[in-house]
Write a protein that holds these residues in place. Sequence first.
Motif, PDB file in Angstrom:
ATOM      1  N   ARG A 222      -7.072  44.351 -34.791  1.00  0.00           N
ATOM      2  CA  ARG A 222      -6.947  44.552 -36.252  1.00  0.00           C
ATOM      3  C   ARG A 222      -5.617  44.037 -36.772  1.00  0.00           C
ATOM      4  NH1 ARG A 222      -9.497  49.576 -34.919  1.00  0.00           N
ATOM      5  NH2 ARG A 222     -11.632  49.645 -35.751  1.00  0.00           N
ATOM      6  N   GLN A 223      -4.584  44.133 -35.946  1.00  0.00           N
ATOM      7  CA  GLN A 223      -3.258  43.677 -36.361  1.00  0.00           C
ATOM      8  C   GLN A 223      -2.975  42.232 -35.933  1.00  0.00           C
ATOM      9  OE1 GLN A 223      -0.033  46.456 -35.711  1.00  0.00           O
ATOM     10  NE2 GLN A 223      -1.412  48.235 -35.786  1.00  0.00           N
ATOM     11  N   HIS A 224      -4.020  41.557 -35.450  1.00  0.00           N
ATOM     12  CA  HIS A 224      -3.905  40.152 -35.042  1.00  0.00           C
ATOM     13  C   HIS A 224      -2.848  39.961 -33.953  1.00  0.00           C
ATOM     14  CE1 HIS A 224      -6.569  39.232 -38.366  1.00  0.00           C
ATOM     15  NE2 HIS A 224      -5.754  39.887 -39.182  1.00  0.00           N
ATOM     16  N   MET A 225      -2.734  40.954 -33.082  1.00  0.00           N
ATOM     17  CA  MET A 225      -1.835  40.866 -31.940  1.00  0.00           C
ATOM     18  C   MET A 225      -2.617  40.370 -30.722  1.00  0.00           C
ATOM     19  SD  MET A 225       0.093  44.569 -32.303  1.00  0.00           S
ATOM     20  CE  MET A 225       1.054  44.318 -30.811  1.00  0.00           C
ATOM     21  N   PRO A 226      -2.015  39.550 -29.884  1.00  0.00           N
ATOM     22  CA  PRO A 226      -2.701  39.144 -28.652  1.00  0.00           C
ATOM     23  C   PRO A 226      -3.029  40.377 -27.793  1.00  0.00           C
ATOM     24  CG  PRO A 226      -0.756  37.801 -29.031  1.00  0.00           C
ATOM     25  CD  PRO A 226      -0.680  38.934 -30.005  1.00  0.00           C
ATOM     26  N   LEU A 227      -4.172  40.360 -27.139  1.00  0.00           N
ATOM     27  CA  LEU A 227      -4.554  41.482 -26.275  1.00  0.00           C
ATOM     28  C   LEU A 227      -3.656  41.557 -25.045  1.00  0.00           C
ATOM     29  CD1 LEU A 227      -8.457  41.302 -26.322  1.00  0.00           C
ATOM     30  CD2 LEU A 227      -6.925  42.613 -27.800  1.00  0.00           C
ATOM     31  N   GLN A 228      -3.196  40.414 -24.563  1.00  0.00           N
ATOM     32  CA  GLN A 228      -2.307  40.338 -23.393  1.00  0.00           C
ATOM     33  C   GLN A 228      -2.876  41.115 -22.198  1.00  0.00           C
ATOM     34  OE1 GLN A 228       1.523  41.553 -25.111  1.00  0.00           O
ATOM     35  NE2 GLN A 228       2.077  39.397 -25.315  1.00  0.00           N
ATOM     36  N   ALA A 229      -4.106  40.769 -21.842  1.00  0.00           N
ATOM     37  CA  ALA A 229      -4.791  41.397 -20.711  1.00  0.00           C
ATOM     38  C   ALA A 229      -4.805  40.441 -19.525  1.00  0.00           C
ATOM     39  CB  ALA A 229      -6.220  41.773 -21.116  1.00  0.00           C
ATOM     40  N   ASP A 230      -4.181  40.845 -18.419  1.00  0.00           N
ATOM     41  CA  ASP A 230      -4.100  39.978 -17.243  1.00  0.00           C
ATOM     42  C   ASP A 230      -5.467  39.492 -16.738  1.00  0.00           C
ATOM     43  OD1 ASP A 230      -1.405  40.294 -17.406  1.00  0.00           O
ATOM     44  OD2 ASP A 230      -1.174  41.445 -15.549  1.00  0.00           O
ATOM     45  N   PRO A 231      -6.518  40.324 -16.738  1.00  0.00           N
ATOM     46  CA  PRO A 231      -7.809  39.831 -16.237  1.00  0.00           C
ATOM     47  C   PRO A 231      -8.345  38.616 -16.990  1.00  0.00           C
ATOM     48  CG  PRO A 231      -7.823  42.220 -16.326  1.00  0.00           C
ATOM     49  CD  PRO A 231      -6.574  41.777 -17.032  1.00  0.00           C
ATOM     50  N   THR A 232      -7.930  38.453 -18.269  1.00  0.00           N
ATOM     51  CA  THR A 232      -8.392  37.277 -19.013  1.00  0.00           C
ATOM     52  C   THR A 232      -7.665  36.008 -18.556  1.00  0.00           C
ATOM     53  OG1 THR A 232      -6.773  37.501 -20.824  1.00  0.00           O
ATOM     54  CG2 THR A 232      -8.857  38.718 -21.030  1.00  0.00           C
ATOM     55  N   VAL A 233      -6.518  36.174 -17.932  1.00  0.00           N
ATOM     56  CA  VAL A 233      -5.794  35.038 -17.360  1.00  0.00           C
ATOM     57  C   VAL A 233      -6.430  34.645 -16.025  1.00  0.00           C
ATOM     58  CG1 VAL A 233      -3.556  34.222 -16.526  1.00  0.00           C
ATOM     59  CG2 VAL A 233      -3.666  35.784 -18.486  1.00  0.00           C
ATOM     60  N   ILE A 234      -6.832  35.649 -15.277  1.00  0.00           N
ATOM     61  CA  ILE A 234      -7.377  35.420 -13.935  1.00  0.00           C
ATOM     62  C   ILE A 234      -8.775  34.819 -13.986  1.00  0.00           C
ATOM     63  CG2 ILE A 234      -8.109  36.593 -11.809  1.00  0.00           C
ATOM     64  CD1 ILE A 234      -5.860  38.647 -12.389  1.00  0.00           C
ATOM     65  N   TYR A 235      -9.576  35.215 -14.977  1.00  0.00           N
ATOM     66  CA  TYR A 235     -10.992  34.822 -14.989  1.00  0.00           C
ATOM     67  C   TYR A 235     -11.215  33.309 -14.919  1.00  0.00           C
ATOM     68  CZ  TYR A 235     -15.896  34.478 -16.167  1.00  0.00           C
ATOM     69  OH  TYR A 235     -17.234  34.159 -16.133  1.00  0.00           O
ATOM     70  N   PRO A 236     -10.523  32.487 -15.698  1.00  0.00           N
ATOM     71  CA  PRO A 236     -10.768  31.041 -15.597  1.00  0.00           C
ATOM     72  C   PRO A 236     -10.384  30.447 -14.240  1.00  0.00           C
ATOM     73  CG  PRO A 236      -9.594  31.580 -17.612  1.00  0.00           C
ATOM     74  CD  PRO A 236      -9.549  32.797 -16.753  1.00  0.00           C
ATOM     75  N   VAL A 237      -9.503  31.144 -13.518  1.00  0.00           N
ATOM     76  CA  VAL A 237      -9.038  30.643 -12.230  1.00  0.00           C
ATOM     77  C   VAL A 237     -10.038  30.964 -11.119  1.00  0.00           C
ATOM     78  CG1 VAL A 237      -7.160  30.719 -10.533  1.00  0.00           C
ATOM     79  CG2 VAL A 237      -6.653  30.947 -12.990  1.00  0.00           C
TER      80      VAL A 237
END
Length: 327
Positions: A222-237
Amino acid sequence: MAKRGKSGVLRFVAVALLLLLIAGGLVLHGWYGAGPAAKPLTVQVAEGSSLAGAARALERAGAIRSARAFLRDAKLFGSKEPIHAGEYEIAPGTSAADVLLLLQSGKTLQRLVTIPEGMPSILVHEKLLATPLLTGGVQTPAEGTVLPDSYAYVRGESRAAVLARMQAAMAKELARLWAGRKPTTVVTSPQQAVILASVVEKETGVPGERPMVAAVFSNRLRQHMPLQADPTVIYPVTKGKPLGRRILKSELEADNGYNTYVRAGLPIGPIANPGRASIAAVLNPANSRALYFVADGKGGHVFADTLAQHDANVKRWYAIRHARGEM
């Protein structure tokens, strides 16, 4: 002479009656007594099979001594209820009478394949391929389309059919949960609910924290802040498999549509198959203004409304790690 003849007849009748009783006892023992199975056996009764066909399968498996005797005794002592096709487990020593009752009950052997909450589709695919007694190949399902649960299957069933049941279960459950969503949810479509729920699933260590984790991510969206969730970084890898190492700086900076450190908003797709509880948490998050969370050292998280509170929580977490020799 007449007396001797009469007594001879009586002896003959007595012997005949005794033989009949012995024969009857043997028949009854063969039907109600312990069967020949010395260990658990499985027997497959084919679709459309007659009792005679089932009896032959039972004899071949060693569950009964004689198909002919089984059919005879079933007519004498058994009910006329039909038998049901399927795979049956015969316990050691099961009597012929109980074998017939089992086939008439339709209580077939239940084999289960379990998909845990948060399992990515690449591992669902591998699990289906590794599940014994299923047949045929199967494609890796689209991420987020499988409902985590335990699914029954039968010997010889196709993997594609089992996967179709998993996906139908997700579609049905998602529709049910979406219909009961609260006005407090931040997502605007069922697909968005699955995407956010997959992030909640991967970030939650304690099941009871799901609504709070969902609240944090909802507030950040809602505040347009990045979620900054590590699993979203790992998933494409790794496509959801464990990374097995620390995240690289280049991976944290990669703009690939999934990485929630480089841009605000949801990832372009789910990063796992979320369970019912995580989807429900996204559609009815906790009433909280929290924007941050960090591990508490006990398997769960501590939440904070402000960055100052969060920084203090992070310092405590680092102190715990230092005390454990992890840093």
